[in-house]
Design a protein around this motif. Structure first.
Motif, mmCIF file in Angstrom:
data_model
loop_
_atom_site.group_PDB
_atom_site.id
_atom_site.type_symbol
_atom_site.label_atom_id
_atom_site.label_comp_id
_atom_site.label_asym_id
_atom_site.label_seq_id
_atom_site.Cartn_x
_atom_site.Cartn_y
_atom_site.Cartn_z
ATOM 1 N N GLU A 1 0.835 -1.209 0.000
ATOM 2 C CA GLU A 1 0.000 0.000 0.000
ATOM 3 C C GLU A 1 0.867 1.255 0.000
ATOM 4 N N THR A 2 1.897 1.260 0.823
ATOM 5 C CA THR A 2 2.816 2.397 0.861
ATOM 6 C C THR A 2 3.437 2.612 -0.512
ATOM 7 N N GLN A 3 3.843 1.519 -1.152
ATOM 8 C CA GLN A 3 4.504 1.637 -2.441
ATOM 9 C C GLN A 3 3.542 2.065 -3.544
ATOM 10 N N TYR A 4 2.336 1.501 -3.590
ATOM 11 C CA TYR A 4 1.433 1.909 -4.683
ATOM 12 C C TYR A 4 0.936 3.331 -4.487
ATOM 13 N N THR A 5 0.842 3.793 -3.261
ATOM 14 C CA THR A 5 0.442 5.180 -3.009
ATOM 15 C C THR A 5 1.515 6.132 -3.545
ATOM 16 N N GLU A 6 2.793 5.807 -3.306
ATOM 17 C CA GLU A 6 3.885 6.624 -3.828
ATOM 18 C C GLU A 6 3.889 6.599 -5.345
ATOM 19 N N LEU A 7 3.632 5.437 -5.931
ATOM 20 C CA LEU A 7 3.609 5.304 -7.392
ATOM 21 C C LEU A 7 2.479 6.114 -8.017
ATOM 22 N N ALA A 8 1.347 6.201 -7.344
ATOM 23 C CA ALA A 8 0.223 6.994 -7.864
ATOM 24 C C ALA A 8 0.624 8.455 -7.993
ATOM 25 N N LEU A 9 1.365 8.954 -7.034
ATOM 26 C CA LEU A 9 1.856 10.333 -7.104
ATOM 27 C C LEU A 9 2.924 10.473 -8.191
ATOM 28 N N ALA A 10 3.740 9.436 -8.353
ATOM 29 C CA ALA A 10 4.820 9.480 -9.334
ATOM 30 C C ALA A 10 4.278 9.554 -10.762
#
Length: 156
Positions: A55-64
């Motif tokens: 979840e932490t990683q996909y949230t960062e990817l959404a912003l990226a």
């Protein structure tokens, strides 16, 4: 009709930079989808830690993906935004079905490293054109994905 882009980077240089950024966007979105899928479907003894990490990683990817797409727009080009375009541009294979948790980790290590390679491949054109804004974005993305791969690899 949009006004011409006059930011001190030639049309040809902007086009070549955008080609690399488009591949980076496709890889990042593909990784986002893969990570989100694994977040939804992970099971087993590592469920809680992996569910939270993914979840932490996909949230960062959404912003990226937003930052990368907006950089493409800033350079005066449309950002690719369809699954068919991403399938053509991405170096990351889709994962069908539900792998075991350790396979999910391995697949995400490989995908994060692929994003690093894609960002690194886009770097020379941006650097040659003195496009410091894109260089900064690429360096940030490489650093984030190298760290994500290391963290995931540490669980194997």
């Amino acid at each position: 009709m949009e006004a011409p882009v006059n930011i001190g980077i030639s049309e040809g240089d902007r086009k070549s930079i955008v080609e690399g950024l488009s591949r980076l966007l496709a890889d990042t979105y593909t990784l986002y989808l893969k990570t989100h899928n694994f977040h939804w479907n992970v099971t087993g003894p590592m469920f809680q830690s992996l569910h939270t990490l993914f979840e932490t990683q996909y949230t960062e990817l959404a912003l990226a993906v937003d930052a990368i797409a907006e950089r493409i727009r800033t350079l005066g080009y449309p950002a690719p935004g369809s699954y068919s375009e991403y399938a053509e541009l991405s170096s990351i294979a889709e994962t069908r079905g539900v792998p075991e948790a350790t396979d999910m980790i391995r697949l995400l290590v490989e995908a994060n490293e692929a994003v690093v390679r894609t960002a690194r491949a886009a770097f020379p054109n941006a650097e040659k054109a003195n496009d410091e804004s894109t260089v900064d974005l690429l360096v940030e993305r490489m650093s984030i994905h190298e760290k994500a791969a290391w963290m995931l690899r540490s669980m194997l």
